[in-house]
Write a protein that holds these residues in place. Structure first.
Motif, PDB file in Angstrom:
ATOM      1  N   ASP A  36       1.643 -18.172 -11.172  1.00  0.00           N
ATOM      2  CA  ASP A  36       0.875 -17.239 -10.365  1.00  0.00           C
ATOM      3  C   ASP A  36       1.650 -16.720  -9.170  1.00  0.00           C
ATOM      4  N   ALA A  37       2.810 -17.237  -8.971  1.00  0.00           N
ATOM      5  CA  ALA A  37       3.546 -16.916  -7.757  1.00  0.00           C
ATOM      6  C   ALA A  37       4.602 -15.856  -8.047  1.00  0.00           C
ATOM      7  N   TRP A  38       4.536 -14.807  -7.308  1.00  0.00           N
ATOM      8  CA  TRP A  38       5.576 -13.775  -7.350  1.00  0.00           C
ATOM      9  C   TRP A  38       6.081 -13.688  -5.918  1.00  0.00           C
ATOM     10  N   TYR A  39       7.327 -14.091  -5.732  1.00  0.00           N
ATOM     11  CA  TYR A  39       7.830 -14.159  -4.359  1.00  0.00           C
ATOM     12  C   TYR A  39       8.083 -12.775  -3.762  1.00  0.00           C
ATOM     13  N   ALA A  40       8.232 -11.778  -4.624  1.00  0.00           N
ATOM     14  CA  ALA A  40       8.602 -10.462  -4.095  1.00  0.00           C
ATOM     15  C   ALA A  40       7.818  -9.339  -4.765  1.00  0.00           C
ATOM     16  N   PRO A  41       6.507  -9.345  -4.671  1.00  0.00           N
ATOM     17  CA  PRO A  41       5.739  -8.289  -5.342  1.00  0.00           C
ATOM     18  C   PRO A  41       5.848  -6.947  -4.624  1.00  0.00           C
ATOM     19  N   VAL A  42       5.693  -5.892  -5.377  1.00  0.00           N
ATOM     20  CA  VAL A  42       5.644  -4.550  -4.800  1.00  0.00           C
ATOM     21  C   VAL A  42       4.179  -4.114  -4.769  1.00  0.00           C
ATOM     22  N   VAL A  43       3.709  -3.885  -3.572  1.00  0.00           N
ATOM     23  CA  VAL A  43       2.310  -3.533  -3.355  1.00  0.00           C
ATOM     24  C   VAL A  43       2.194  -2.011  -3.361  1.00  0.00           C
ATOM     25  N   GLU A  44       1.124  -1.505  -3.948  1.00  0.00           N
ATOM     26  CA  GLU A  44       0.969  -0.044  -3.963  1.00  0.00           C
ATOM     27  C   GLU A  44      -0.171   0.373  -3.044  1.00  0.00           C
ATOM     28  N   TYR A  45      -0.061   1.570  -2.532  1.00  0.00           N
ATOM     29  CA  TYR A  45      -1.160   2.124  -1.741  1.00  0.00           C
ATOM     30  C   TYR A  45      -1.114   3.638  -1.818  1.00  0.00           C
ATOM     31  N   GLU A  46      -2.289   4.200  -1.662  1.00  0.00           N
ATOM     32  CA  GLU A  46      -2.390   5.650  -1.740  1.00  0.00           C
ATOM     33  C   GLU A  46      -2.456   6.224  -0.338  1.00  0.00           C
ATOM     34  N   VAL A  47      -1.833   7.363  -0.166  1.00  0.00           N
ATOM     35  CA  VAL A  47      -1.826   8.007   1.135  1.00  0.00           C
ATOM     36  C   VAL A  47      -2.265   9.457   0.967  1.00  0.00           C
ATOM     37  N   GLY A  48      -3.109   9.916   1.869  1.00  0.00           N
ATOM     38  CA  GLY A  48      -3.465  11.333   1.893  1.00  0.00           C
ATOM     39  C   GLY A  48      -4.583  11.691   0.942  1.00  0.00           C
ATOM     40  N   GLU A  49      -4.874  13.001   0.939  1.00  0.00           N
ATOM     41  CA  GLU A  49      -5.942  13.495   0.076  1.00  0.00           C
ATOM     42  C   GLU A  49      -5.392  14.583  -0.837  1.00  0.00           C
ATOM     43  N   TYR A  50      -5.974  14.675  -2.006  1.00  0.00           N
ATOM     44  CA  TYR A  50      -5.528  15.674  -2.962  1.00  0.00           C
ATOM     45  C   TYR A  50      -5.604  17.058  -2.323  1.00  0.00           C
ATOM     46  N   PRO A  51      -4.651  17.942  -2.441  1.00  0.00           N
ATOM     47  CA  PRO A  51      -3.431  17.809  -3.245  1.00  0.00           C
ATOM     48  C   PRO A  51      -2.252  17.190  -2.486  1.00  0.00           C
ATOM     49  N   ASP A  52      -2.477  16.797  -1.232  1.00  0.00           N
ATOM     50  CA  ASP A  52      -1.373  16.221  -0.458  1.00  0.00           C
ATOM     51  C   ASP A  52      -1.448  14.701  -0.489  1.00  0.00           C
ATOM     52  N   ALA A  53      -1.692  14.175  -1.653  1.00  0.00           N
ATOM     53  CA  ALA A  53      -1.812  12.722  -1.790  1.00  0.00           C
ATOM     54  C   ALA A  53      -0.562  12.195  -2.487  1.00  0.00           C
ATOM     55  N   ARG A  54      -0.251  10.965  -2.202  1.00  0.00           N
ATOM     56  CA  ARG A  54       0.872  10.359  -2.921  1.00  0.00           C
ATOM     57  C   ARG A  54       0.643   8.861  -3.044  1.00  0.00           C
ATOM     58  N   MET A  55       1.303   8.308  -4.011  1.00  0.00           N
ATOM     59  CA  MET A  55       1.318   6.861  -4.177  1.00  0.00           C
ATOM     60  C   MET A  55       2.528   6.337  -3.429  1.00  0.00           C
ATOM     61  N   SER A  56       2.315   5.333  -2.620  1.00  0.00           N
ATOM     62  CA  SER A  56       3.436   4.715  -1.924  1.00  0.00           C
ATOM     63  C   SER A  56       3.544   3.267  -2.344  1.00  0.00           C
ATOM     64  N   TYR A  57       4.724   2.746  -2.186  1.00  0.00           N
ATOM     65  CA  TYR A  57       4.971   1.365  -2.605  1.00  0.00           C
ATOM     66  C   TYR A  57       5.549   0.567  -1.449  1.00  0.00           C
ATOM     67  N   LEU A  58       5.139  -0.661  -1.367  1.00  0.00           N
ATOM     68  CA  LEU A  58       5.601  -1.534  -0.296  1.00  0.00           C
ATOM     69  C   LEU A  58       6.192  -2.800  -0.916  1.00  0.00           C
ATOM     70  N   PRO A  59       7.513  -2.861  -1.005  1.00  0.00           N
ATOM     71  CA  PRO A  59       8.120  -4.101  -1.508  1.00  0.00           C
ATOM     72  C   PRO A  59       7.917  -5.209  -0.468  1.00  0.00           C
ATOM     73  N   THR A  60       7.475  -6.351  -0.922  1.00  0.00           N
ATOM     74  CA  THR A  60       7.222  -7.440   0.020  1.00  0.00           C
ATOM     75  C   THR A  60       7.974  -8.695  -0.423  1.00  0.00           C
ATOM     76  N   LEU A  61       8.128  -9.593   0.509  1.00  0.00           N
ATOM     77  CA  LEU A  61       8.714 -10.905   0.247  1.00  0.00           C
ATOM     78  C   LEU A  61       8.517 -11.708   1.513  1.00  0.00           C
ATOM     79  N   CYS A  62       8.997 -12.938   1.531  1.00  0.00           N
ATOM     80  CA  CYS A  62       8.898 -13.740   2.743  1.00  0.00           C
ATOM     81  C   CYS A  62       9.627 -13.019   3.865  1.00  0.00           C
ATOM     82  N   ASN A  63       9.027 -13.022   5.042  1.00  0.00           N
ATOM     83  CA  ASN A  63       9.630 -12.306   6.167  1.00  0.00           C
ATOM     84  C   ASN A  63      10.629 -13.160   6.941  1.00  0.00           C
TER      85      ASN A  63
END
Lengths: 220, 328, 593
Positions: free
Chosen positions: A32-59
């Motif tokens: 169940d453990a992924w030390y470095a998952p990439v989290v996704e999030y949406e930004v903006g509203e259509y048509p100026d919307a985009r999917m963004s990604y946040l690579p994460t890991l231990c800080n």
């Protein structure tokens, strides 16, 4: 003094999860453990919307709340800034897990199963290499900044952050080169120069005041 | 290539559930922790309150030992067993003493040990096995003299830590804003003392004595302080990321009934009121205090359980243009 | 070109004429200056003729930004901005020096895939889009679309440079789409079909796959060649990749004998009479798993698979410690008595030379064959031992190989005159065969034509589209437990994307279970992801999940199951199956998950 750190250029991430998978293969993290998952999030509203990604890991925090919370001294911060979990010393109190604002600590639960494609949970072969690797059920594990690669590199005249074999595997694997690794105390290191050129350097959960050595550019 | 699908619990690391930004509710600590927080709180409190009311030696004995102390020891011991059983590696529990420089759990482990050791030694001369008192010659006869007083001070300090440290464990890191407040350890301490006071007073009633007005006032003050702290904590920094979601859960969400109505109103405010009435109304005082005990214990337990359940991490970053996803 | 739309040619009937402004005459292209006249109307031998570019210019005039807005909903202002940005980015006139060679610098590129090509009228789409980099001069130059594989013939280290040109003086290989839709020009000769795919009727098509399904469904209408009596299926899962699964199932059920060579039980394997289990690529010996001998500025490279984890099928001999399907096939060939023929085929296919050729009178192990193959390719030092110890071969390209276009004498086309003759050819042969065939799209310049889903009547007035999942390689990786686990965390394979306003109008909330139903009555269940990331008229599916084989998850959305396999949705030029479906989306009663 060497202080290892990473900067992640969020704008470059394409969400391919290659780092996520490479990390799991390199470190044989529990099911169940992924030390470095990439989290996704949406930004903006259509048509100026985009999917963004946040690579994460231990800080790999300078003032690491996990180290403070751990009653058994299983978590420690090395002189070079890498925060490591010693499974032999871990008693499974999980205080570190609750204390970490980034979700970077993972309990190896024997009863847990992998999340399968249908959202159900099963017990696939992924568990086996982990137990076969001698990891201890009931203990906590985490991202090591691939300390084994760094230690191999420094012992063999390689430069972490430059030479692939001495660099965290997530950094090496990234096709978009959005992760940059190196010595934060060396103003000429890749990571220092990248931050100087592309900054400002931002951290996740600044309110948590953890002194994270994993930082981001292009976060906001 | 397929895997047999079996039911398995979710991982305790909630960041592993869905890889989307958003508030996440912790799953590390739950029912077991609420139980041992409660038991240890009452246990530590009973030891102190019995002495504060100077009733420890009057309320009956078990094997020669004061009933108040036996209750205290048994509750703390059960709490300790629950704690240890909940560890990932119970047999390694002894390692919990190692990080006393930084970890509140280590402090708690030491406090439990110190309390059980010195509290136990303090009682030991009174232990009766059959007709004999094998430890009567240990050299301290009273808590007031020499070694006895030192042990009393040590055990008392340890008892305070035992009541407090669970709250401090939650409050120390900044990961969960609702927890990161002096209010949490204060509430755990106040709740522990209120539950312990009620427990001791019920023992007084069971012993055939009457609760005094001053004792009832003490109970009223402790309960009221807890209620005020809960209210204040719910109304401070209401919009802070993470804390907002925690308060939503406690006041409007799935914990509304247990936290707002049962823990705060029925389990804290009502006992405060009952104790206040009891202080004034001599005739019904004993009965009111007896009624207050279960209310306080249920309230105190739910305070701890719901506080744990309301442990919500804010998103690790807040993009300037917020995400529209509602699921997390 | 004349009124008939054809080039005006020289007396040889082959070479097109170009207008030479220096002396105001029309000349064969190879006798005129390269900077010929682009526009204008002229008189040649008593005929009024125009330049091809003038015709293109007149043709595209009707596609105003406002018209595009009407069709696409992309605002006209945005269309203009994009056009301006693309033109400016191309840096017309600028050059760059690479390894001492001065080359055109055209940092503007267009890359497309199924979004453009998996449609009715897809070949016309392809012509339209390739005009952009063509007009910018941004193909196979620094910064541009790198892709035409015409530059390299054979394999390194014995590679040769080749710049094929047709007799007409036009670039004759892979000119359209940088090789993505290779083989369009010159068109192949049309003839009566011999394959179930009827590829013989697609003179400019890149593949004809979908016609074998149409023929199987409508044999009387299309009178295809005799139906296949046997199928050997190798490492693929047709049931998930080729069209609506029910159509494929009917097709497979008609085949009397199916052999499946496979690494796992999949939907197609379940239909097989004989299953030969094969090894995973980490267990196998394959000399050329990946070859990059082609286009682009990255180095030439090649590597193969090698056994790095123990095989579950131990082999009988020490030098062959595992059983690979190649060994199985070699043994079948031997038992059936055609092993010598197989060796000869191998000599031809792998172009084995000299001492590395296989002697039909001898017998070789698979490992020995691989050794010869590798040495033949890379030299004596690069045999099996090298492959097992290292195995990665790379070689830098020369400037000419990286950016061949400036070195090519032949010309790029902006006017697809060859389509005229190709269309005539198809019409003639299909008429002779007596089968109905669509040929309207054989036109010399592209037009936009509505696909079958365009502005469909309510309630099927949403466009269902398909998109890739960043962490999957199409559906090939859907079985991988790690990637499945990641998919579960994004809920990608079970979800459809729907715009908040569209969802609101249909009473759909984020996370609802919904039914996606096509106008043709096909349906799939899905979880609604209400998101700003999608057009209000569009519903998007990621990947192609689902299935019923062991380990598959029927809860996922199987996009292919919503496709329509009929004439309305098939492009008769390219063989593409339209992958935009008119659908309705509605909540399933009590469907909150």
């Amino acid at each position: 003094m060497t202080r290892w750190g990473m900067v992640i250029d969020v704008g470059r991430c394409i969400g391919c999860q290659a780092c996520t998978v490479a990390c799991k293969v390199e470190n044989l993290s529990p099911v169940d453990a992924w030390y470095a998952p990439v989290v996704e999030y949406e930004v903006g509203e259509y048509p100026d919307a985009r999917m963004s990604y946040l690579p994460t890991l231990c800080n790999h925090c300078t003032d690491a709340p996990c180290v403070t919370a751990c009653p058994s001294g299983a978590l420690r911060r090395r002189d070079d800034g890498i925060v490591l979990a010693d499974e032999d010393r871990c008693i499974g109190s999980r205080a570190c897990m609750a204390a970490c604002p980034y979700g970077a600590l993972h309990l190896f639960e024997e009863a847990s199963g992998e999340v399968l494609g249908d959202g159900s949970r099963g017990r696939p072969s992924l568990l086996e290499p982990y137990t076969a690797a001698g990891r201890i059920p009931g203990t906590v594990s985490k991202c090591t900044y691939c300390a084994h690669r760094i230690d191999f590199g420094t012992a063999n005249g390689l430069m972490p952050g430059v030479d692939p074999l001495a660099t965290p595997v997530c950094v090496v694997t990234c096709p978009a080169e959005c992760r940059i690794f190196g010595d934060l105390d060396d103003p000429d290191s890749r990571v220092s120069r990248y931050t100087a050129e592309r900054g400002p350097r931002e951290v996740l959960r600044p309110d948590a005041q953890t002194g994270a050595t994993t930082a981001y550019v292009g976060l906001s | 290539m397929s895997a047999p699908v079996t039911a398995a619990p979710l991982p305790q690391n909630v960041f592993m559930d869905r890889w989307v930004l958003g508030p996440k509710t912790q799953r590390v600590w739950g029912l077991n922790h609420a139980i041992w927080f409660t038991l240890m709180g009452i246990g530590g409190g009973v030891f102190l309150v019995g002495r504060a009311f100077d009733v420890t030696t009057e309320l009956g004995r078990v094997l020669g030992l004061p009933l108040v102390d036996v209750v205290s020891f048994v509750l703390i011991a059960i709490g300790g067993v629950v704690l240890i059983a909940d560890l990932g590696r119970p047999l390694q529990a002894w390692r919990a003493f190692r990080n006393v420089k930084a970890s509140w759990i280590s402090w708690g482990a030491w406090a439990d040990l110190v309390f059980l050791t010195f509290g136990g030694l303090l009682m030991l001369p009174d232990l009766e096995i059959g007709d004999s008192t094998p430890f009567s010659g240990l050299g301290w006869e009273s808590e007031a003299d020499g070694a006895g007083s030192v042990m009393l001070v040590l055990a008392s300090i340890a008892a305070v830590v035992v009541m407090l440290y669970a709250g401090a464990v939650l409050a120390r890191p900044r990961s969960i804003p609702y927890w990161h407040s002096v209010a949490v350890p204060f509430q755990f301490l106040a709740s522990s003392l209120a539950m312990a006071t009620a427990t001791v007073l019920v023992l007084v009633v069971l012993d055939g004595d009457d609760v005094t007005s001053g004792q009832a006032v003490t109970l009223a003050v402790l309960s009221a302080a807890l209620a005020v702290s809960m209210l204040l904590h719910l109304t401070t920094d209401k919009e802070a990321p993470g804390k907002k979601e925690s308060i939503d859960r406690l006041v409007r969400g799935s914990s509304r009934t247990t936290f707002l109505f049962v823990s705060l109103l029925a389990g804290t405010a009502l006992p405060a009121l009952l104790a206040l009435v009891a202080a004034a109304a001599g005739g019904a005082r004993n009965a009111l205090v007896v009624v207050a005990l279960p209310l306080l214990v249920v309230g105190g337990f739910l305070l701890r359980l719901d506080t744990l359940k309301a442990g919500i991490y804010p998103p690790v970053t807040m993009p300037s243009v917020p995400a529209r996803r509602t699921r997390g | 070109m004349g009124d008939d739309g054809l080039y005006v040619r020289a007396e040889d009937g082959v070479r097109p004429l170009v207008w030479d402004e220096t002396d105001n005459t029309a000349k064969p292209f190879d006798e005129a200056p390269r900077t010929g006249t682009l526009t204008g109307t002229y008189e040649v031998a008593g005929r009024v003729v125009r330049t091809a570019f003038q015709t293109l210019k007149d043709h595209v005039r009707r596609y105003t930004p406002e018209y595009v807005e009407e069709v696409t909903t992309v605002p006209a202002e945005t269309v203009k901005r994009l056009a301006r940005e693309f033109g400016e980015a191309a840096c017309i006139g600028q050059t760059i020096e690479v390894d001492g060679v001065e080359l055109p610098y055209r940092p503007a590129s267009v890359v497309w895939y199924r979004g453009l090509s998996a449609h009715k009228h897809s070949l016309l789409n392809g012509f339209a889009i390739i005009l952009l980099p063509t007009l910018m001069g941004a193909i196979d130059v620094p910064g541009g679309l790198l892709g035409d594989p015409y530059s390299l013939k054979g394999k390194t280290p014995t590679r040769e440079y080749e710049a094929p040109a047709s007799p007409e003086g036009l670039i004759a290989r892979g000119f359209i789409g940088g090789g993505r839709v290779g083989g369009v020009y010159p068109p192949r000769k049309v003839r009566a079909p011999e394959t179930p795919e009827m590829f013989e009727l697609l003179p400019v098509g890149p593949y004809g796959a979908v016609f074998y399904l149409l023929n199987s469904e409508k044999e009387e209408k299309y009178n295809p060649p005799p139906f296949p009596r046997m199928l050997i299926q190798y490492h693929s899962n047709m049931m998930k990749t080729s069209g609506p699964p029910d159509v494929i199932e009917r097709f497979l059920k008609r085949i009397p004998f199916i052999v499946s060579i496979t690494r796992r039980f999949e939907e197609t394997t379940e239909m097989a009479d004989i299953v030969i289990p094969d090894l995973h690529y980490l267990e196998r010996l394959v000399p050329f798993t990946f070859q990059h001998y082609g286009a682009g500025d990255s180095p030439l490279s090649c590597y193969g698979a090698k056994p790095v984890v123990p095989s579950p099928f131990p082999g009988p001999k020490p030098d062959e410690p595992y059983v690979d399907v190649m060994q199985v096939l070699l043994e079948i060939a031997e038992r059936a008595g055609f092993l010598p023929d197989l060796y000869e085929s191998m000599n031809t296919v792998a172009q084995l030379k000299g001492e590395y050729r296989l002697d039909p009178a001898e017998k070789y192990s698979y490992a020995e064959m691989v050794d010869r193959w590798l040495k033949n390719e890379f030299g004596e030092d690069h045999g099996l031992d090298w492959h097992l110890a290292d195995g990665l071969w790379t070689d830098e390209k020369s400037v000419k190989e990286k950016y061949p276009r400036p070195f090519v004498a032949a010309r790029a086309q902006v006017y697809f005159e060859f389509m005229h003759a190709a269309g005539d050819d198809v019409r003639r042969v299909t008429k002779e065969l007596g089968i109905p065939w669509e040929t309207d799209d054989y036109q010399v310049l592209p037009d936009w034509k509505p696909g079958p889903a365009f502005k469909h009547a309510a309630p099927h007035d949403l466009y269902l589209v398909n998109m890739k999942i960043p962490h999957h390689a199409l559906s090939h990786t859907h079985h991988n437990p790690m990637l499945r686990s990641i998919s579960a965390r994004h809920d990608d394979l079970r979800s459809i994307w729907i715009h908040p306003e569209t969802a609101r109008r249909r009473g759909i909330a984020d996370g609802d279970r919904v039914l996606v139903e096509s106008a043709a009555g096909r349906s799939q269940r899905a979880t609604a992801r209400v998101t700003q990331l999608v057009h209000p008229d569009v519903v998007a599916v990621q990947g192609c999940g689902g299935g019923w084989a062991k380990g598959a998850n029927p809860d996922e959305v199987n996009f292919n199951a919503l496709l329509n396999l009929d004439e309305e949705h098939i492009d008769f030029l390219s063989g593409a199956l339209d992958s935009v479906i008119a659908v309705n989306v509605a909540t399933i009663e009590g469907g909150r998950r």
